[in-house]
Design a protein around this motif. Structure first.
Motif, PDB file in Angstrom:
ATOM      1  N   ASN A 183      33.114  50.778  88.103  1.00  0.00           N
ATOM      2  CA  ASN A 183      34.520  50.508  87.797  1.00  0.00           C
ATOM      3  C   ASN A 183      35.043  49.363  88.657  1.00  0.00           C
ATOM      4  OD1 ASN A 183      34.749  52.935  86.054  1.00  0.00           O
ATOM      5  ND2 ASN A 183      34.509  54.035  88.001  1.00  0.00           N
ATOM      6  N   PRO A 184      34.962  48.131  88.158  1.00  0.00           N
ATOM      7  CA  PRO A 184      35.423  46.991  88.960  1.00  0.00           C
ATOM      8  C   PRO A 184      36.948  46.926  89.005  1.00  0.00           C
ATOM      9  CG  PRO A 184      34.758  46.245  86.775  1.00  0.00           C
ATOM     10  CD  PRO A 184      34.438  47.709  86.837  1.00  0.00           C
ATOM     11  N   ARG A 185      37.488  46.350  90.082  1.00  0.00           N
ATOM     12  CA  ARG A 185      38.931  46.150  90.175  1.00  0.00           C
ATOM     13  C   ARG A 185      39.400  45.108  89.158  1.00  0.00           C
ATOM     14  NH1 ARG A 185      41.474  47.826  95.048  1.00  0.00           N
ATOM     15  NH2 ARG A 185      40.562  49.881  95.546  1.00  0.00           N
ATOM     16  N   SER A 186      38.528  44.132  88.913  1.00  0.00           N
ATOM     17  CA  SER A 186      38.839  43.079  87.942  1.00  0.00           C
ATOM     18  C   SER A 186      37.799  43.110  86.833  1.00  0.00           C
ATOM     19  CB  SER A 186      38.825  41.710  88.628  1.00  0.00           C
ATOM     20  OG  SER A 186      38.907  40.666  87.667  1.00  0.00           O
ATOM     21  N   PRO A 187      38.214  43.056  85.561  1.00  0.00           N
ATOM     22  CA  PRO A 187      37.250  43.123  84.450  1.00  0.00           C
ATOM     23  C   PRO A 187      36.266  41.960  84.428  1.00  0.00           C
ATOM     24  CG  PRO A 187      39.440  42.540  83.653  1.00  0.00           C
ATOM     25  CD  PRO A 187      39.610  42.940  85.082  1.00  0.00           C
ATOM     26  N   ASP A 188      36.625  40.833  85.057  1.00  0.00           N
ATOM     27  CA  ASP A 188      35.715  39.684  85.082  1.00  0.00           C
ATOM     28  C   ASP A 188      35.060  39.522  86.458  1.00  0.00           C
ATOM     29  OD1 ASP A 188      37.990  38.976  86.406  1.00  0.00           O
ATOM     30  OD2 ASP A 188      38.222  37.012  85.446  1.00  0.00           O
ATOM     31  N   ALA A 189      34.907  40.619  87.172  1.00  0.00           N
ATOM     32  CA  ALA A 189      34.267  40.578  88.492  1.00  0.00           C
ATOM     33  C   ALA A 189      32.871  39.995  88.382  1.00  0.00           C
ATOM     34  CB  ALA A 189      34.204  41.984  89.092  1.00  0.00           C
ATOM     35  N   ASN A 190      32.531  39.119  89.313  1.00  0.00           N
ATOM     36  CA  ASN A 190      31.227  38.460  89.291  1.00  0.00           C
ATOM     37  C   ASN A 190      30.781  38.207  90.724  1.00  0.00           C
ATOM     38  OD1 ASN A 190      29.245  36.100  89.053  1.00  0.00           O
ATOM     39  ND2 ASN A 190      29.515  36.736  86.918  1.00  0.00           N
ATOM     40  N   HIS A 191      29.744  38.919  91.149  1.00  0.00           N
ATOM     41  CA  HIS A 191      29.264  38.787  92.527  1.00  0.00           C
ATOM     42  C   HIS A 191      27.749  38.909  92.540  1.00  0.00           C
ATOM     43  CE1 HIS A 191      33.306  39.334  94.345  1.00  0.00           C
ATOM     44  NE2 HIS A 191      33.498  40.166  93.342  1.00  0.00           N
ATOM     45  N   VAL A 192      27.139  38.199  93.473  1.00  0.00           N
ATOM     46  CA  VAL A 192      25.712  38.363  93.764  1.00  0.00           C
ATOM     47  C   VAL A 192      25.559  38.365  95.281  1.00  0.00           C
ATOM     48  CG1 VAL A 192      23.386  37.441  93.543  1.00  0.00           C
ATOM     49  CG2 VAL A 192      24.990  37.199  91.643  1.00  0.00           C
ATOM     50  N   VAL A 193      25.103  39.479  95.836  1.00  0.00           N
ATOM     51  CA  VAL A 193      24.930  39.582  97.280  1.00  0.00           C
ATOM     52  C   VAL A 193      23.580  40.226  97.575  1.00  0.00           C
ATOM     53  CG1 VAL A 193      27.410  39.764  97.735  1.00  0.00           C
ATOM     54  CG2 VAL A 193      26.067  41.845  97.403  1.00  0.00           C
ATOM     55  N   LEU A 194      23.119  40.039  98.800  1.00  0.00           N
ATOM     56  CA  LEU A 194      21.844  40.603  99.239  1.00  0.00           C
ATOM     57  C   LEU A 194      22.123  41.516 100.426  1.00  0.00           C
ATOM     58  CD1 LEU A 194      18.829  40.510  98.585  1.00  0.00           C
ATOM     59  CD2 LEU A 194      18.590  38.647 100.232  1.00  0.00           C
ATOM     60  N   VAL A 195      21.968  42.828 100.206  1.00  0.00           N
ATOM     61  CA  VAL A 195      22.292  43.835 101.216  1.00  0.00           C
ATOM     62  C   VAL A 195      21.003  44.332 101.863  1.00  0.00           C
ATOM     63  CG1 VAL A 195      23.491  46.015 101.655  1.00  0.00           C
ATOM     64  CG2 VAL A 195      24.232  44.543  99.766  1.00  0.00           C
ATOM     65  N   PRO A 196      20.943  44.430 103.192  1.00  0.00           N
ATOM     66  CA  PRO A 196      19.736  44.980 103.828  1.00  0.00           C
ATOM     67  C   PRO A 196      19.354  46.324 103.219  1.00  0.00           C
ATOM     68  CG  PRO A 196      21.211  44.076 105.492  1.00  0.00           C
ATOM     69  CD  PRO A 196      21.953  44.019 104.189  1.00  0.00           C
ATOM     70  N   GLY A 197      18.104  46.457 102.784  1.00  0.00           N
ATOM     71  CA  GLY A 197      17.684  47.639 102.042  1.00  0.00           C
ATOM     72  C   GLY A 197      17.786  48.927 102.832  1.00  0.00           C
ATOM     73  N   ARG A 198      17.355  48.922 104.091  1.00  0.00           N
ATOM     74  CA  ARG A 198      17.383  50.151 104.880  1.00  0.00           C
ATOM     75  C   ARG A 198      18.815  50.625 105.090  1.00  0.00           C
ATOM     76  NH1 ARG A 198      17.871  51.520 110.179  1.00  0.00           N
ATOM     77  NH2 ARG A 198      18.034  49.338 110.813  1.00  0.00           N
ATOM     78  N   THR A 199      19.706  49.693 105.385  1.00  0.00           N
ATOM     79  CA  THR A 199      21.108  50.053 105.592  1.00  0.00           C
ATOM     80  C   THR A 199      21.727  50.585 104.312  1.00  0.00           C
ATOM     81  OG1 THR A 199      21.316  48.338 107.299  1.00  0.00           O
ATOM     82  CG2 THR A 199      23.355  49.178 106.320  1.00  0.00           C
ATOM     83  N   LEU A 200      21.422  49.942 103.189  1.00  0.00           N
ATOM     84  CA  LEU A 200      21.985  50.387 101.914  1.00  0.00           C
ATOM     85  C   LEU A 200      21.494  51.793 101.579  1.00  0.00           C
ATOM     86  CD1 LEU A 200      23.714  49.615  99.468  1.00  0.00           C
ATOM     87  CD2 LEU A 200      21.649  48.700  98.391  1.00  0.00           C
ATOM     88  N   SER A 201      20.224  52.078 101.836  1.00  0.00           N
ATOM     89  CA  SER A 201      19.679  53.406 101.553  1.00  0.00           C
ATOM     90  C   SER A 201      20.365  54.476 102.394  1.00  0.00           C
ATOM     91  CB  SER A 201      18.174  53.431 101.830  1.00  0.00           C
ATOM     92  OG  SER A 201      17.492  52.573 100.947  1.00  0.00           O
ATOM     93  N   GLU A 202      20.507  54.214 103.690  1.00  0.00           N
ATOM     94  CA  GLU A 202      21.139  55.191 104.576  1.00  0.00           C
ATOM     95  C   GLU A 202      22.597  55.402 104.202  1.00  0.00           C
ATOM     96  OE1 GLU A 202      20.533  53.644 108.472  1.00  0.00           O
ATOM     97  OE2 GLU A 202      18.429  54.277 108.588  1.00  0.00           O
ATOM     98  N   THR A 203      23.283  54.320 103.844  1.00  0.00           N
ATOM     99  CA  THR A 203      24.692  54.423 103.476  1.00  0.00           C
ATOM    100  C   THR A 203      24.858  55.228 102.197  1.00  0.00           C
ATOM    101  OG1 THR A 203      25.215  52.313 104.540  1.00  0.00           O
ATOM    102  CG2 THR A 203      26.749  53.101 102.857  1.00  0.00           C
ATOM    103  N   ALA A 204      24.033  54.941 101.200  1.00  0.00           N
ATOM    104  CA  ALA A 204      24.140  55.654  99.930  1.00  0.00           C
ATOM    105  C   ALA A 204      23.873  57.144 100.112  1.00  0.00           C
ATOM    106  CB  ALA A 204      23.166  55.055  98.907  1.00  0.00           C
ATOM    107  N   ARG A 205      22.868  57.482 100.914  1.00  0.00           N
ATOM    108  CA  ARG A 205      22.558  58.897 101.154  1.00  0.00           C
ATOM    109  C   ARG A 205      23.704  59.600 101.877  1.00  0.00           C
ATOM    110  NH1 ARG A 205      17.273  57.107 102.520  1.00  0.00           N
ATOM    111  NH2 ARG A 205      17.835  57.206 104.726  1.00  0.00           N
ATOM    112  N   SER A 206      24.315  58.916 102.833  1.00  0.00           N
ATOM    113  CA  SER A 206      25.347  59.565 103.644  1.00  0.00           C
ATOM    114  C   SER A 206      26.680  59.679 102.928  1.00  0.00           C
ATOM    115  CB  SER A 206      25.542  58.807 104.965  1.00  0.00           C
ATOM    116  OG  SER A 206      26.061  57.507 104.738  1.00  0.00           O
ATOM    117  N   LEU A 207      26.930  58.812 101.948  1.00  0.00           N
ATOM    118  CA  LEU A 207      28.197  58.845 101.223  1.00  0.00           C
ATOM    119  C   LEU A 207      28.069  59.433  99.825  1.00  0.00           C
ATOM    120  CD1 LEU A 207      29.711  55.329 102.092  1.00  0.00           C
ATOM    121  CD2 LEU A 207      30.150  57.511 103.222  1.00  0.00           C
ATOM    122  N   GLY A 208      26.836  59.657  99.371  1.00  0.00           N
ATOM    123  CA  GLY A 208      26.597  60.053  97.986  1.00  0.00           C
ATOM    124  C   GLY A 208      27.186  61.383  97.590  1.00  0.00           C
ATOM    125  N   ALA A 209      27.411  62.273  98.562  1.00  0.00           N
ATOM    126  CA  ALA A 209      27.984  63.575  98.232  1.00  0.00           C
ATOM    127  C   ALA A 209      29.440  63.456  97.808  1.00  0.00           C
ATOM    128  CB  ALA A 209      27.859  64.520  99.422  1.00  0.00           C
TER     129      ALA A 209
END
Length: 377
Positions: A183-209
């Motif tokens: 659910n983007p804030r803007s319907p024409d949202a357009n982004h490309v970013v590179l997130v550290p994989g280990r950090t993204l995994s830990e963050t997703a697990r800790s916030l996923g509940a």
């Protein structure tokens, strides 16, 4: 500073913040957790290592507002092991006194004035279902590089195009891609970013509940490239990776010659057993023919193993070899009862996707591409 907080509340908050503490902090204060007790009855705990920040706010009975910095992992160990009673924390003569029932600890106060200011998160770009995001990150991050040879490959590429979010990772031997709706804030949202994989995994697990995660992608007011994730009263930021991610879309085949559908659990168990005789960096061979796939490993005078699993095959027979660990990673990430494996030829990458039934349609929202290994015929 003086406050009282429930034991479980403090233990959970400290544990969540402490997960990002550096094992070898470049400066001593980064081993600490910053505690800020406010007059509004809140306690905020923060940690930062110049790359990743974490902050959580919980309710507390604050008698005297203040800020203190203490060793994070020590506080986490103490709070987890205290009895199930309210915890009183107070500063006294350069020490932090922690009292819980008959248990009393006196902790050294670290210089809070030397602690760096946590970065401000970018403006939210949109939100995503917590469980969906956690699953997607787990499916993709399995293919991220875990070495330091090419740091850019340790990241997960996150692309946003309107309501579609695409996650992609590769370590050159396999590639994983997951598409999901958010659910983007803007319907024409357009982004490309590179997130550290280990950090993204830990963050997703800790916030996923949490039911929903707010995601912020882009630059802060100071121009720093950051990604921010927030759910409830927990917020974390991570510095983005710099560099040009390899153009890997061409790896996906435009057509396939052979498709095999197999029960995921059966193939996983068979590969695990056969791989027991496969020495380090030795592949397992799979021969798809008729209504089964034959899996074998080991040659010559070495230990050998073989097993066959039922499969539904369409197209020419094919024999191919894979690194067993990478093959099992893909089968585990598919997450469905049945797996479709599509081939062009034995020397070209194979594509794995999931499907809910033996004769159903493949769910191509997740695709795992695996490079074959050459083997002696």
């Amino acid at each position: 500073m003086k406050f009282r907080v429930e034991r479980d509340v403090l233990a959970e908050a400290v544990t969540w913040v402490a997960r990002g503490l550096p094992a070898r902090p470049p400066v001593p204060v980064l081993a600490g957790i910053l505690l800020e007790a406010a007059d509004d009855g809140t306690l905020t705990l923060s940690a930062f290592d110049y790359e990743v920040s974490a902050r959580v706010t919980v309710a507390a009975d604050v008698a005297e507002a203040g800020t203190v910095l203490v060793l994070g992992r020590l506080l986490a160990d103490i709070s987890r092991n205290l009895p199930d009673r309210p915890i009183d924390v107070a500063t006294d003569a350069g020490k932090v006194q922690v009292t819980c029932g008959a248990s009393r600890f006196s902790l050294l106060m670290m210089p809070a004035d030397d602690y760096p200011t946590l970065p401000a998160s970018p403006e939210p770009t949109g939100s995503v279902d917590g469980h969906l995001f956690t699953q997607a990150v787990a499916q993709v991050s399995v293919a991220a590089d875990r070495g330091d040879t090419l740091p850019i490959l340790t990241g997960v590429r996150v692309e946003v195009d309107g309501e579609k979010m695409t996650l992609l990772a590769t370590d050159r031997y396999r590639l994983a891609m997951r598409e999901l709706t958010w659910n983007p804030r803007s319907p024409d949202a357009n982004h490309v970013v590179l997130v550290p994989g280990r950090t993204l995994s830990e963050t997703a697990r800790s916030l996923g509940a949490s039911g929903s995660i707010d995601v912020a992608l882009g630059a802060t007011a100071g121009g720093d490239g950051l990604a921010g994730f927030e759910a409830g009263r927990r917020r974390t930021t991570t510095r983005l990776l710099d560099g040009e991610y390899p153009k890997v879309a061409s790896i996906f085949p435009t057509s396939t010659e052979t498709d095999a559908v197999v029960r995921t659990a059966d193939l996983v168990e068979a590969v695990k057993r056969v791989a027991l005789v496969a020495e380090r960096n030795t592949p397992v061979r799979l021969r798809f023919a008729g209504d089964q796939v034959a899996i074998d490993a080991g040659t010559g005078e070495d230990a050998q193993a073989s097993e066959a699993v039922e499969c539904a095959l369409s197209g020419p027979e094919i024999e191919i070899a894979f690194n067993p660990t990478y093959l099992l990673d893909g089968l585990g990430a598919v997450g469905t009862d049945w797996t479709r494996i599509s081939f062009t030829q034995a020397s070209r990458p194979a594509v794995m996707s999931g499907q809910e039934s033996a004769d159903g349609e493949a769910d191509t929202s997740y695709r795992y591409v695996l490079m074959p290994v050459r083997f002696a015929s």
